[in-house]
Design a protein around this motif. Structure first.
Motif, PDB file in Angstrom:
ATOM      1  N   GLN A   1     -13.490  66.837 -20.423  1.00 17.71           N
ATOM      2  CA  GLN A   1     -13.171  68.233 -20.693  1.00 17.71           C
ATOM      3  C   GLN A   1     -14.307  68.934 -21.440  1.00 17.71           C
ATOM      4  O   GLN A   1     -14.622  70.098 -21.172  1.00 17.71           O
ATOM      5  N   GLY A   2     -14.942  68.219 -22.368  1.00 14.82           N
ATOM      6  CA  GLY A   2     -16.044  68.804 -23.111  1.00 14.82           C
ATOM      7  C   GLY A   2     -17.234  69.136 -22.222  1.00 14.82           C
ATOM      8  O   GLY A   2     -17.902  70.157 -22.405  1.00 14.82           O
ATOM      9  N   LEU A   3     -17.499  68.271 -21.259  1.00 13.85           N
ATOM     10  CA  LEU A   3     -18.590  68.533 -20.308  1.00 13.85           C
ATOM     11  C   LEU A   3     -18.291  69.753 -19.450  1.00 13.85           C
ATOM     12  O   LEU A   3     -19.152  70.605 -19.216  1.00 13.85           O
ATOM     13  N   ILE A   4     -17.053  69.851 -18.973  1.00 15.41           N
ATOM     14  CA  ILE A   4     -16.666  70.996 -18.147  1.00 15.41           C
ATOM     15  C   ILE A   4     -16.737  72.287 -18.959  1.00 15.41           C
ATOM     16  O   ILE A   4     -17.234  73.316 -18.487  1.00 15.41           O
ATOM     17  N   MET A   5     -16.262  72.240 -20.199  1.00 14.33           N
ATOM     18  CA  MET A   5     -16.274  73.433 -21.047  1.00 14.33           C
ATOM     19  C   MET A   5     -17.686  73.934 -21.313  1.00 14.33           C
ATOM     20  O   MET A   5     -17.955  75.135 -21.222  1.00 14.33           O
ATOM     21  N   ILE A   6     -18.603  73.024 -21.639  1.00 15.22           N
ATOM     22  CA  ILE A   6     -19.950  73.477 -21.973  1.00 15.22           C
ATOM     23  C   ILE A   6     -20.665  74.020 -20.740  1.00 15.22           C
ATOM     24  O   ILE A   6     -21.456  74.969 -20.829  1.00 15.22           O
ATOM     25  N   ILE A   7     -20.388  73.444 -19.576  1.00 12.24           N
ATOM     26  CA  ILE A   7     -20.938  73.987 -18.328  1.00 12.24           C
ATOM     27  C   ILE A   7     -20.445  75.416 -18.117  1.00 12.24           C
ATOM     28  O   ILE A   7     -21.215  76.333 -17.809  1.00 12.24           O
ATOM     29  N   ALA A   8     -19.138  75.619 -18.297  1.00 14.03           N
ATOM     30  CA  ALA A   8     -18.562  76.952 -18.120  1.00 14.03           C
ATOM     31  C   ALA A   8     -19.174  77.964 -19.076  1.00 14.03           C
ATOM     32  O   ALA A   8     -19.498  79.093 -18.684  1.00 14.03           O
ATOM     33  N   LEU A   9     -19.369  77.565 -20.329  1.00  8.38           N
ATOM     34  CA  LEU A   9     -19.817  78.494 -21.352  1.00  8.38           C
ATOM     35  C   LEU A   9     -21.314  78.776 -21.294  1.00  8.38           C
ATOM     36  O   LEU A   9     -21.787  79.726 -21.924  1.00  8.38           O
ATOM     37  N   ILE A  10     -22.047  77.973 -20.561  1.00 12.97           N
ATOM     38  CA  ILE A  10     -23.475  78.241 -20.366  1.00 12.97           C
ATOM     39  C   ILE A  10     -23.720  78.960 -19.049  1.00 12.97           C
ATOM     40  O   ILE A  10     -24.464  79.944 -18.979  1.00 12.97           O
ATOM     41  N   VAL A  11     -23.078  78.495 -17.980  1.00 16.43           N
ATOM     42  CA  VAL A  11     -23.334  79.029 -16.640  1.00 16.43           C
ATOM     43  C   VAL A  11     -22.827  80.457 -16.477  1.00 16.43           C
ATOM     44  O   VAL A  11     -23.541  81.338 -15.968  1.00 16.43           O
ATOM     45  N   LEU A  12     -21.597  80.736 -16.917  1.00 16.73           N
ATOM     46  CA  LEU A  12     -21.001  82.046 -16.656  1.00 16.73           C
ATOM     47  C   LEU A  12     -21.750  83.202 -17.326  1.00 16.73           C
ATOM     48  O   LEU A  12     -21.973  84.245 -16.679  1.00 16.73           O
ATOM     49  N   PRO A  13     -22.191  83.100 -18.584  1.00 17.99           N
ATOM     50  CA  PRO A  13     -22.987  84.193 -19.150  1.00 17.99           C
ATOM     51  C   PRO A  13     -24.304  84.434 -18.408  1.00 17.99           C
ATOM     52  O   PRO A  13     -24.728  85.579 -18.230  1.00 17.99           O
ATOM     53  N   ILE A  14     -24.953  83.339 -17.976  1.00 14.91           N
ATOM     54  CA  ILE A  14     -26.215  83.494 -17.241  1.00 14.91           C
ATOM     55  C   ILE A  14     -25.991  84.244 -15.936  1.00 14.91           C
ATOM     56  O   ILE A  14     -26.730  85.181 -15.589  1.00 14.91           O
ATOM     57  N   VAL A  15     -24.951  83.846 -15.203  1.00 17.05           N
ATOM     58  CA  VAL A  15     -24.641  84.511 -13.938  1.00 17.05           C
ATOM     59  C   VAL A  15     -24.260  85.970 -14.184  1.00 17.05           C
ATOM     60  O   VAL A  15     -24.620  86.862 -13.402  1.00 17.05           O
ATOM     61  N   GLY A  16     -23.545  86.224 -15.290  1.00 16.31           N
ATOM     62  CA  GLY A  16     -23.176  87.598 -15.619  1.00 16.31           C
ATOM     63  C   GLY A  16     -24.389  88.468 -15.898  1.00 16.31           C
ATOM     64  O   GLY A  16     -24.445  89.635 -15.477  1.00 16.31           O
ATOM     65  N   LEU A  17     -25.376  87.932 -16.594  1.00 20.15           N
ATOM     66  CA  LEU A  17     -26.602  88.694 -16.862  1.00 20.15           C
ATOM     67  C   LEU A  17     -27.364  88.977 -15.577  1.00 20.15           C
ATOM     68  O   LEU A  17     -27.941  90.062 -15.409  1.00 20.15           O
ATOM     69  N   ILE A  18     -27.374  88.017 -14.664  1.00 18.63           N
ATOM     70  CA  ILE A  18     -28.014  88.222 -13.364  1.00 18.63           C
ATOM     71  C   ILE A  18     -27.320  89.355 -12.608  1.00 18.63           C
ATOM     72  O   ILE A  18     -27.967  90.208 -11.988  1.00 18.63           O
ATOM     73  N   GLU A  19     -25.986  89.369 -12.666  1.00 20.41           N
ATOM     74  CA  GLU A  19     -25.231  90.427 -11.993  1.00 20.41           C
ATOM     75  C   GLU A  19     -25.536  91.792 -12.581  1.00 20.41           C
ATOM     76  O   GLU A  19     -25.683  92.782 -11.855  1.00 20.41           O
ATOM     77  N   LEU A  20     -25.640  91.868 -13.899  1.00 21.93           N
ATOM     78  CA  LEU A  20     -26.016  93.128 -14.542  1.00 21.93           C
ATOM     79  C   LEU A  20     -27.368  93.615 -14.042  1.00 21.93           C
ATOM     80  O   LEU A  20     -27.555  94.802 -13.747  1.00 21.93           O
ATOM     81  N   ASN A  21     -28.308  92.698 -13.953  1.00 25.87           N
ATOM     82  CA  ASN A  21     -29.645  93.049 -13.478  1.00 25.87           C
ATOM     83  C   ASN A  21     -29.605  93.516 -12.028  1.00 25.87           C
ATOM     84  O   ASN A  21     -30.294  94.485 -11.654  1.00 25.87           O
ATOM     85  N   ASP A  22     -28.795  92.848 -11.197  1.00 26.89           N
ATOM     86  CA  ASP A  22     -28.673  93.242  -9.791  1.00 26.89           C
ATOM     87  C   ASP A  22     -28.097  94.645  -9.648  1.00 26.89           C
ATOM     88  O   ASP A  22     -28.405  95.370  -8.687  1.00 26.89           O
TER      89      ASP A  22
END
Length: 501
Positions: A211-232
């Motif tokens: 669960q800890g591995l899944i959580m940290i993946i979620a909390l790192i990946v989603l903000p990065i993708v969100g910033l990319i979307e803002l830029n797009d």
């Protein structure tokens, strides 16, 4: 990439009947199946109630660090904190700083001493340790009262905490798959109760690792993708937040004077609660040797920093892309962003992170309540001697009963996850935190002082949380901790009793 609808709820129906949902649901089902496999795999490893509640103190630093972190950061981290950041903007950064500071403090100041002393006093629960510290001194007359009061505090506040986790299951499954919240709660609660009841502490720590591995993946990946979307979209984060309204870029939320100070203190005060959470400090007691605390500390801090800042950024980026008006429930922002910005199979993993956060805390809380009832009340207070097999069966039965009570409370609750967790966090943190800190670090502490501090922390939390005006003036997490801390010192010095052995 983004399809716009009037509200977040409008898009749920479309997602439910789309092909995307099939892949996301498949990933989620595989995740739940894996959790049950852990429960079955660890079922036969529990030979005694000490195995069931503490894993016989044989866990390596990696397992302990991940279990402590994921147990500490419940659905509040994946749903509540992003929702709060969506609501107030960068002012939620004080909460992030407070939490990270509290984690660092607990690992540096509490962890090693607690591991050494709980083994010395042969204690597998926090209430039993606190009571046992005075059982060999002139303060022995208070030890039973301390143990009973500890049990009552744990049962009372953990009921709210556990309800928050089951409530989170309903929110995530509704926001993602359109499953009615009540059914979602039943699914989440059933899985957690089943694997915890089967595997006990070992099942909890091994599932916490995943669960800890899944959580940290979620909390790192989603903000990065969100910033990319803002830029797009040709937007800057600052410009988007400025257009969202006043105060979102301000660290004080646009407030001034005492209101700003109260906001800052309220955020930082989250850190005071970490040393008083029984489901967290129990993990320190389970590590193989005190010397391995240092390694566990590094892992825990390395997990916490990106996790907390990532959670805050999910809410802020969600605010920048969608605005607050997109969500009738602000705590839907994380699963909504995941389904909108990520491929279906990745979204399934990210959303499983929210369920993982809920499960990793709820299972530990179930064990703490069960251990308090069986070990502290039935075994130690009533002094009922039952063979290990009998205690193990009773432990599993109590785990089932407590889980059902938590579910019923969640089912009838209309509060936000953030609110429920804040209440429980304040009560547990102020009732046990000052007591544990002073027991470990101050030789003049007395049993009467500890008892006074626990009573003060509990009562002040209940009173403060009842009146919104008081909590708006100064955070319940801060005032309850300070009052409990002072009560222990004043009563200990006034009584001039002997300290613990």
């Amino acid at each position: 990439m983004i399809r716009f609808y009037k509200t977040a709820e409008d898009i749920i129906v479309d997602q439910f009947i789309s092909d995307i949902m099939d892949f996301t649901l498949l990933g989620f089902i595989l995740y739940l199946t894996l959790m049950l496999v852990f429960g079955l795999a660890t079922y036969r490893k529990n030979k005694s109630h000490e195995d069931y509640f503490l894993g016989s103190r044989k866990l390596n630093p990696l397992l302990v660090a991940f279990s402590e972190r994921t147990s500490g950061e419940s659905a509040w981290l994946l749903l509540g904190l992003p929702g709060a950041a969506l609501s107030v903007g960068f002012a939620e950064g004080w909460t992030v700083l407070g939490c990270v500071g509290g984690i660092i403090f607990s690992w540096f100041v509490i962890a090693k001493d607690l591991r050494i002393q709980t083994e010395k006093y042969d204690s597998i629960t926090l209430p039993n340790f606190i009571a046992s510290k005075f059982s060999r001194s002139a303060d022995d007359k208070y030890s039973s009262a301390i143990r009973i009061l500890s049990i009552l505090i744990i049962i009372f506040f953990f009921t709210f905490y556990l309800a928050a986790q089951f409530l989170a299951a309903g929110k995530v499954l509704f926001a993602t798959f359109g499953i009615p919240a009540g059914i979602g709660m039943i699914i989440g609660a059933s899985i957690i109760i089943l694997y915890t009841m089967m595997g006990g502490f070992l099942a909890v720590v091994w599932t916490d690792l995943v669960q800890g591995l899944i959580m940290i993946i979620a909390l790192i990946v989603l903000p990065i993708v969100g910033l990319i979307e803002l830029n797009d979209q040709g937007l800057s984060l600052a410009a988007a937040l400025e257009s969202a309204g006043d105060g979102f870029m301000s660290l004080s939320g646009g407030k001034t004077g005492w209101a700003a100070a109260a906001l800052i203190v309220g955020g930082l005060s989250w850190g005071l609660g970490y040393m008083g959470q029984p489901h967290l400090v129990t993990k320190f007691m389970a590590i193989r040797t005190p010397g391995e605390i240092k390694q566990g500390r590094r892992i825990a801090i390395a997990w916490a920093i990106p996790a907390f800042f990532g959670a805050m950024m999910i809410g802020i980026i969600g605010l920048a892309i969608y605005g607050r008006g997109e969500f009738s429930d602000i705590e839907h922002v994380m699963p909504f962003m995941a389904t909108q910005l990520l491929p279906a199979w990745i979204a399934g993993i990210i959303i499983s992170g929210a369920i993982a956060a809920m499960m990793s805390t709820a299972d530990s809380q179930l064990l703490v309540i069960s251990s308090s009832i069986i070990e502290d009340f039935y075994h130690k207070t009533l002094k009922r001697n039952v063979n290990e097999k009998g205690l193990l069966k009773m432990s599993r039965a109590i785990t089932l009963l407590v889980g059902l009570i938590g579910f019923l409370m969640a089912y009838s609750s209309e509060k936000y996850i953030y609110t429920l967790v804040s209440y429980a966090w304040a009560g547990l943190g102020s009732s046990f935190g000052p007591a544990l800190l002073l027991i470990l670090k101050w030789k003049k502490v007395t049993a009467a002082g500890v008892l006074a501090g626990m009573i003060t922390g509990t009562i002040s939390t209940v009173i403060w949380i009842t009146f919104d005006e008081l909590d708006a003036f100064i955070s319940v997490r801060f005032i309850s901790f300070v009052l409990a801390f002072l009560a222990i010192i004043v009563v200990s010095l006034w009584g001039r009793g002997k300290g613990p052995a």
